[in-house]
Design an enzyme around this catalytic site. Structure first.
Site, short mmCIF file in Angstrom:
data_model
loop_
_atom_site.label_atom_id
_atom_site.label_comp_id
_atom_site.label_asym_id
_atom_site.label_seq_id
_atom_site.Cartn_x
_atom_site.Cartn_y
_atom_site.Cartn_z
CG HIS A 38 36.64 46.46 32.93
ND1 HIS A 38 37.39 46.30 31.79
CD2 HIS A 38 35.35 46.49 32.55
CE1 HIS A 38 36.56 46.24 30.75
NE2 HIS A 38 35.32 46.35 31.19
NE ARG A 81 37.96 42.45 27.18
CZ ARG A 81 37.17 41.85 28.06
NH1 ARG A 81 36.96 40.55 27.98
NH2 ARG A 81 36.59 42.53 29.01
#
Ligand SMILES: Cc1cc2nc3c(=O)[nH]c(=O)nc-3n(C[C@H](O)[C@H](O)[C@H](O)COP(=O)(O)OP(=O)(O)OC[C@H]3O[C@@H](n4cnc5c(N)ncnc54)[C@H](O)[C@@H]3O)c2cc1C
Length: 576
Positions: A235, A255
């Site tokens: 990740h 995000r």
């Protein structure tokens, strides 16, 4: 005196996949037993934050299951099995409806529909969510159903062996973590829903003592095949300090909600890696971009990059990302006003047990698997939000087929010799067990991080394989330390799954998605193949691993048509 339990089907694992499987088995009229090594309702699934995918088209009406499948396959760099991916995307809306009926408090649009947010690399908004507590709410909903049906659960119970006669499982052996008393479970079929193996990495988003690859190792011990073990998802955003929290996930929803990445020069560097999608590019690209910035000396003083969402309204951040606000507040960072320092962290096992795409049966009779412990859906890069859909869709499918198997096969009673063998292995493990096994686990994690981390090559992998070999010999030494049986068994599973990961990483001579080889930087179309790992016993009865490859079938016409609409998915737009 050993305790003895019987069930038609034993489900090992009380995460989303295991609970969903158990509900289905109960509803099919079978006697089911659930076992988990953590307290019930506290499996790894509770950590899942950002959401669950299904093409509901509540927010973006153009979305369809076929486009969802096309995104999943293309962003998985065409290593996913299209048959499994299509099943997943067709059935995902049904699991959302089911969760809704079971009281899941999904976020809603202003018109009352289930809201959907962007996750990286999706063409449309198709991630349903409950703040950033989606996994916890899924477990709560499933647990209510399990309790309502009075399905028995053995919690804090560790399965150390599957029992099998020939090529058929007929139960499992284990012990209570509290007092190490042992038990036998007789069962006509077994479903492994034990989660992944990312704890083999030094920095991972897993909690301690979870994701140690137990299901993969239990399967290998009875002859089950693995696939895609080299494909571990990193990740892009894990915490980097304080040290105890290093690796802890910073959800992709940051995000998705508009978070931006910066290097030490204040440059929004995604411009150089994926100018179109920027921070909403695929996980593999963003992880590699972060890694590259850090390795090039453009990182922060703690060895990370900055993720900043403070330009968004503070009330929106608090409403959409409550867990992140809390997580950083605890270490003195107010994310509504300042940037977070983050770095890549091992996050998800895209490889695992190789299962039939339609039934989720392994190659061992009576042994099924579902959830993160399996391979097949995510290829070389998992789309965020697909795992929660997968555990529910395939938890149910594995259960349906296990139920059919049980109806067609009479029970194979467990023999005394089987029990003695499993007890002997446990006795051996407890002789080896000592506090020093925890330190061997720490060493193994460093070896794997350096050998098969975000970027790997022949030299790093081979050096790590040698070091694993040394660690394995050390693990055999008799210990005089305080007994920690679970640590000893965790270590065995981690050694085996780390070796499988390294061997597969060595075999794939290309870079594709999460598998980045500095000595083979290009993608090789000839390697659009699955690497399969088959266990065998050598003359001394030692378990050995043998590797092979298989071609991947083509997608259906409906999904191919969705490919051709846009070759690689375009940028997800930021949530306004
Ligand atoms: C921080 C974080 C955030 C995430 N966010 C998302 C997200 O937003 N969306 C998404 O789709 N995915 C997300 N994921 C991934 C997703 O949460 C997991 O892939 C998924 O929950 C796995 O579920 P599972 O049922 O397969 O396994 P798990 O939930 O890992 O459950 C495994 C179970 O097996 C038991 N077990 C294991 N070994 C043994 C043994 N030897 N004996 C007995 N029991 C055993 C464990 O105790 C546990 O009960 C996230 C993951 C993390 C770490």
């Amino acid at each position: 005196m050993r305790q003895r339990y019987t069930s038609d089907v034993l489900v090992i694992g009380t995460g989303g996949a295991g609970l969903r499987a158990a509900i289905e088995l109960h509803d099919q009229g079978l006697k089911v037993l659930l076992v988990g090594k953590r307290p019930k309702a506290d499996a790894h699934t509770v950590l899942a934050a950002g959401g669950i995918n299904a093409a509901l088209a509540t927010v973006d009406p153009e979305d369809t299951w076929a486009i969802h499948a096309a995104d999943t396959l293309q962003e998985g760099r065409m290593l996913g099995d299209p048959r499994m991916v299509e099943l997943l995307c067709q059935q995902a809306p049904q699991v959302i409806a089911e969760l809704e009926a079971w009281g899941m408090p999904f976020a809603r649009t202003s018109t009352g529909l289930i809201d959907q947010r962007y996750f990286g690399a999706h063409r449309y908004r198709r991630t349903s969510f409950v703040g950033d507590y989606t996994g916890l709410e899924i477990i709560n909903a499933l647990m209510r159903e399990v309790e309502h049906r009075q399905i028995p659960i053995l919690e804090r119970a560790y399965i150390s062996d599957l029992l099998h006669t020939g090529n058929r499982v007929n139960g499992a052996y284990g012990f209570w973590l509290a007092d190490q008393r042992q038990f036998v479970i007789e069962s006509n079929a077994v479903i492994l829903a034990t989660g992944g193996h990312i704890h083999i990495y030094q920095r991972s988003s897993s909690r301690r003592r979870e994701n140690t690859g137990d299901g993969m190792a239990l399967g290998l011990q009875v002859g089950a095949h693995l696939a895609d073990m080299e494909l571990v998802q990193f990740h892009p955003s894990g915490m980097i300090f304080p040290h105890e929290l290093a690796g802890t996930l910073v959800t992709e929803a940051v995000r998705g909600e508009g978070g931006r990445l910066y290097n030490r020069h204040g440059e929004r560097f995604m411009q150089r890696y994926d100018a179109e999608r920027m921070e909403l590019s695929t996980r593999d690209r963003v992880a590699l971009a972060n890694y590259t910035e850090i390795m090039a000396g453009r990182g922060s003083e703690h060895g990370g990059v900055w993720l900043d969402i403070s330009h968004m309204p503070a009330n929106l951040i608090r409403e959409r990302l409550p867990r992140m606000v809390e997580q950083f507040q605890a270490v003195g960072v107010d994310i509504t006003r300042e940037a977070m320092q983050i770095a890549p962290t091992a996050h998800y096992s895209m490889g695992g047990l190789k299962v039939d795409p339609f039934s989720h049966a392994t190659n061992v009779a009576g042994l099924y698997a579902a959830g993160e412990v399996t391979a097949g859906v995510h290829g070389a890069n998992r789309l965020g939000g697909n795992s929660l859909a997968e555990i529910l869709v395939f938890g149910r499918i594995a259960a349906q087929h296990a139920a059919e198997y049980v109806r067609q096969h009479s029970e194979q009673p467990v023999q005394a010799a089987q029990i003695e063998q499993a007890a002997e292995r446990l006795a051996w493990a407890s002789q080896q067990a000592g506090d020093f096994h925890r330190s061997l686990i720490d060493q193994l994690q460093q070896v794997v991080w350096h050998g098969a981390g975000v970027v790997r090559n022949e030299q790093t992998i081979e050096a790590s394989l040698d070091q694993l070999h040394t660690l394995r010999s050390q693990a055999q030494q008799r210990s005089l330390g305080a007994a920690d049986l679970a640590a000893s068994l965790d270590l065995q599973s981690m050694l085996l799954t780390a070796e499988a990961t390294m061997l597969a990483a060595l075999m794939r001579p290309e870079s594709r998605g999460a598998h980045q080889r500095s000595d083979f930087p290009a993608t090789d179309p000839l390697w659009q193949r699955t690497i399969v790992i088959k266990p065998y016993r050598d003359q001394t009865e030692q378990l050995r691993l043998q590797l092979d490859t298989e071609l991947i079938p083509t997608a259906s016409e409906a999904v191919q048509a969705a490919f051709s609409q846009q070759e690689y998915s375009v940028a997800g737009r930021l949530v306004e």
